[in-house]
Design a protein around this motif. Structure first.
Motif, mmCIF file in Angstrom:
data_model
loop_
_atom_site.group_PDB
_atom_site.id
_atom_site.type_symbol
_atom_site.label_atom_id
_atom_site.label_comp_id
_atom_site.label_asym_id
_atom_site.label_seq_id
_atom_site.Cartn_x
_atom_site.Cartn_y
_atom_site.Cartn_z
ATOM 1 N N PRO A 194 0.798 -1.234 0.000
ATOM 2 C CA PRO A 194 0.000 0.000 0.000
ATOM 3 C C PRO A 194 0.826 1.277 0.000
ATOM 4 O O PRO A 194 0.383 2.295 -0.541
ATOM 5 N N ARG A 195 2.028 1.273 0.606
ATOM 6 C CA ARG A 195 2.810 2.507 0.693
ATOM 7 C C ARG A 195 3.770 2.673 -0.483
ATOM 8 O O ARG A 195 3.853 3.748 -1.081
ATOM 9 N N SER A 196 4.505 1.623 -0.829
ATOM 10 C CA SER A 196 5.484 1.734 -1.913
ATOM 11 C C SER A 196 4.883 1.473 -3.290
ATOM 12 O O SER A 196 5.550 1.666 -4.306
ATOM 13 N N ASN A 197 3.640 1.006 -3.335
ATOM 14 C CA ASN A 197 2.924 0.761 -4.596
ATOM 15 C C ASN A 197 3.689 -0.201 -5.508
ATOM 16 O O ASN A 197 3.847 0.028 -6.703
ATOM 17 N N ARG A 198 4.149 -1.303 -4.911
ATOM 18 C CA ARG A 198 4.819 -2.348 -5.675
ATOM 19 C C ARG A 198 4.005 -3.628 -5.608
ATOM 20 O O ARG A 198 3.388 -3.935 -4.585
ATOM 21 N N ILE A 199 4.020 -4.365 -6.700
ATOM 22 C CA ILE A 199 3.321 -5.645 -6.772
ATOM 23 C C ILE A 199 4.359 -6.753 -6.773
ATOM 24 O O ILE A 199 5.349 -6.688 -7.519
ATOM 25 N N VAL A 200 4.139 -7.768 -5.958
ATOM 26 C CA VAL A 200 4.989 -8.952 -5.993
ATOM 27 C C VAL A 200 4.121 -10.145 -6.395
ATOM 28 O O VAL A 200 2.987 -10.284 -5.944
ATOM 29 N N THR A 201 4.648 -10.961 -7.295
ATOM 30 C CA THR A 201 3.915 -12.139 -7.776
ATOM 31 C C THR A 201 4.782 -13.377 -7.595
ATOM 32 O O THR A 201 6.015 -13.308 -7.654
ATOM 33 N N ALA A 202 4.148 -14.498 -7.372
ATOM 34 C CA ALA A 202 4.821 -15.789 -7.269
ATOM 35 C C ALA A 202 4.068 -16.784 -8.127
ATOM 36 O O ALA A 202 2.846 -16.699 -8.281
ATOM 37 N N SER A 203 4.794 -17.747 -8.683
ATOM 38 C CA SER A 203 4.191 -18.626 -9.677
ATOM 39 C C SER A 203 4.703 -20.057 -9.537
ATOM 40 O O SER A 203 5.738 -20.318 -8.915
ATOM 41 N N HIS A 204 3.960 -20.958 -10.160
ATOM 42 C CA HIS A 204 4.385 -22.355 -10.223
ATOM 43 C C HIS A 204 5.640 -22.543 -11.058
ATOM 44 O O HIS A 204 6.222 -23.626 -11.049
ATOM 45 N N ASP A 205 6.060 -21.500 -11.785
ATOM 46 C CA ASP A 205 7.292 -21.605 -12.567
ATOM 47 C C ASP A 205 8.539 -21.426 -11.701
ATOM 48 O O ASP A 205 9.650 -21.321 -12.218
ATOM 49 N N ARG A 206 8.343 -21.337 -10.356
ATOM 50 C CA ARG A 206 9.414 -21.263 -9.355
ATOM 51 C C ARG A 206 10.065 -19.887 -9.280
ATOM 52 O O ARG A 206 11.115 -19.731 -8.664
ATOM 53 N N ASN A 207 9.437 -18.901 -9.900
ATOM 54 C CA ASN A 207 9.988 -17.551 -9.909
ATOM 55 C C ASN A 207 9.068 -16.568 -9.203
ATOM 56 O O ASN A 207 7.873 -16.822 -9.013
ATOM 57 N N SER A 208 9.650 -15.431 -8.857
ATOM 58 C CA SER A 208 8.902 -14.317 -8.287
ATOM 59 C C SER A 208 9.379 -13.035 -8.942
ATOM 60 O O SER A 208 10.568 -12.901 -9.277
ATOM 61 N N TYR A 209 8.455 -12.092 -9.137
ATOM 62 C CA TYR A 209 8.799 -10.804 -9.727
ATOM 63 C C TYR A 209 8.266 -9.679 -8.838
ATOM 64 O O TYR A 209 7.171 -9.789 -8.273
ATOM 65 N N VAL A 210 9.060 -8.625 -8.739
ATOM 66 C CA VAL A 210 8.605 -7.386 -8.112
ATOM 67 C C VAL A 210 8.349 -6.389 -9.231
ATOM 68 O O VAL A 210 9.251 -6.092 -10.028
ATOM 69 N N TRP A 211 7.117 -5.860 -9.292
ATOM 70 C CA TRP A 211 6.702 -4.967 -10.371
ATOM 71 C C TRP A 211 6.640 -3.534 -9.854
ATOM 72 O O TRP A 211 5.978 -3.245 -8.851
#
Length: 378
Positions: A64-81
């Motif tokens: 909510p404060r930094s306005n970043r999205i983090v995602t995790a997936s079955h492909d074993r990776n994570s991304y910070v958007w």
């Protein structure tokens, strides 16, 4: 009825997350994409599609404060958007996993996030300023099966996890250079990174949906045996309660206040649990209106409906003599609810509105303000 908005976004939704001002919602439509919708003039319009993962996105969290999205997936990776201009730019996080990432959550201070995985490990990720990337430290050799959910304590140090081995565990995630010493209080005051504070062996089935109360004094999680567990005084001698119910199991929970919890799951209808003045938890009622079950044979109607679908027949059976088809047990949702999130309101600590999403592709917003029988617990 407490549902104030029902939005059919997709055929199925794996998880969802809200933007800082609740005007945007991100969700995974049960594939490798994340769709972002914005509310404009009482209508939802698709504004972004995040495409970087190769397999189903299993977890989303929006800070909510930094306005970043983090995602995790079955492909074993994570991304910070990060939002740069009008585009969301991804940054890869090296998780070092050999199994799927299953859940993800930002810490309260948003300087770390935790990723639970099918590799029996938890990744604690933080930003390394010197190298300008996100790195991870792993909590290993504690879980005996997949980590199904994670939850941060308000102190930003303690992390609770649930696992398919039926246990709930609490770990210290103190990282030198990232966390400050004054944040280490209570049972985590002298603990090192990855040290297990307590292990709760209350459930004999898969465990899901762990959450902390707003103050961090109570922990709640659910088992696949249609039970919900409440734990106070986290430490060497915790106080635990369990509440059994006859309905279908839950998948996730949310603390509305210190004395009230909303549980969602396979019954397709939010369930309210509350504690009385003595601190004894119990089931109160379903939150939404329940559809009536057919007066005919339940098992016969289910068989007829399934048999008709299998052979392309009408869902009303194979002939006029077939019994009436069974109806959904839930109310607004037509399939399992797998995610429940609070709708943030500035200056208000109590959760008065929250949202649910499920395998029916709906995101439903609920309001508790006019529930007179629940006001004493809020």
């Amino acid at each position: 009825m407490t549902a104030i908005a029902v939005n059919q976004f997709a055929q199925s939704i794996t998880c969802h997350a809200w933007g800082p001002d609740n005007s945007m919602v991100a969700f995974c439509p049960n594939n490798n994409e994340v769709h972002i919708y914005r509310l404009s003039q009482d209508k939802w319009e698709k504004v972004h599609v995040l495409e970087k993962h190769d397999q189903i996105v299993s977890g989303i969290d929006w800070s909510p404060r930094s306005n970043r999205i983090v995602t995790a997936s079955h492909d074993r990776n994570s991304y910070v958007w990060n939002l740069e201009g009008s585009e969301w730019v991804p940054t890869l996080v090296i998780l070092r996993l050999n199994r799927a990432a299953l859940c993800v959550q930002w810490s309260p201070k948003e300087n770390k996030f935790a990723v639970g995985s099918g590799a029996k490990t938890v990744c604690i990720c933080y930003y390394e300023q010197e190298n300008n990337w996100w790195v991870s430290k792993l909590i290993r050799k504690r879980h005996d099966s997949s980590v199904t959910s994670v939850a941060w304590h308000p102190n930003n140090i303690l992390l609770a996890t649930t696992s398919a081995d039926g246990k709930c565990r609490i770990f210290s995630t103190f990282i030198k250079g990232v966390d400050t010493k004054d944040s280490r209080t209570g049972p985590s005051s002298d603990s090192k990174f990855g040290e297990q504070i307590v292990q709760l062996d209350l459930s004999f089935s898969w465990a899901f949906g762990v959450k902390w109360s707003p103050s961090g004094s109570t922990l709640a999680y659910v088992g696949h045996n249609s039970m919900i567990y409440f734990v106070d005084e986290i430490g060497p001698s915790p106080l635990a309660q369990n509440v059994a119910f006859r309905d279908l199991p839950l998948r996730d929970v949310l603390f509305v206040s210190e004395r009230m919890v909303i549980g969602v799951g396979f019954d397709c209808n939010p369930m309210v649990f509350a504690a009385d003045e003595r601190g004894i938890w119990s089931f109160i009622r379903f939150l939404g209106e329940r559809k009536t079950i057919s007066s005919g044979s339940k098992y016969g109607s289910q068989f007829s409906e399934a048999f008709g679908k299998l052979y392309g027949q009408s869902k009303h059976g194979l002939s006029n003599d077939a019994v009436e088809p069974s109806r959904s047990r839930g109310g607004i949702h037509d399939n399992c609810i797998n995610c429940i999130l609070p709708l943030r309101q500035s200056g208000i600590s109590t959760v008065m509105r929250f949202s649910t999403s499920g395998l029916d592709g709906k995101v439903v917003i609920w309001d508790l303000e006019n529930q007179a029988d629940l006001s004493e617990y809020i």
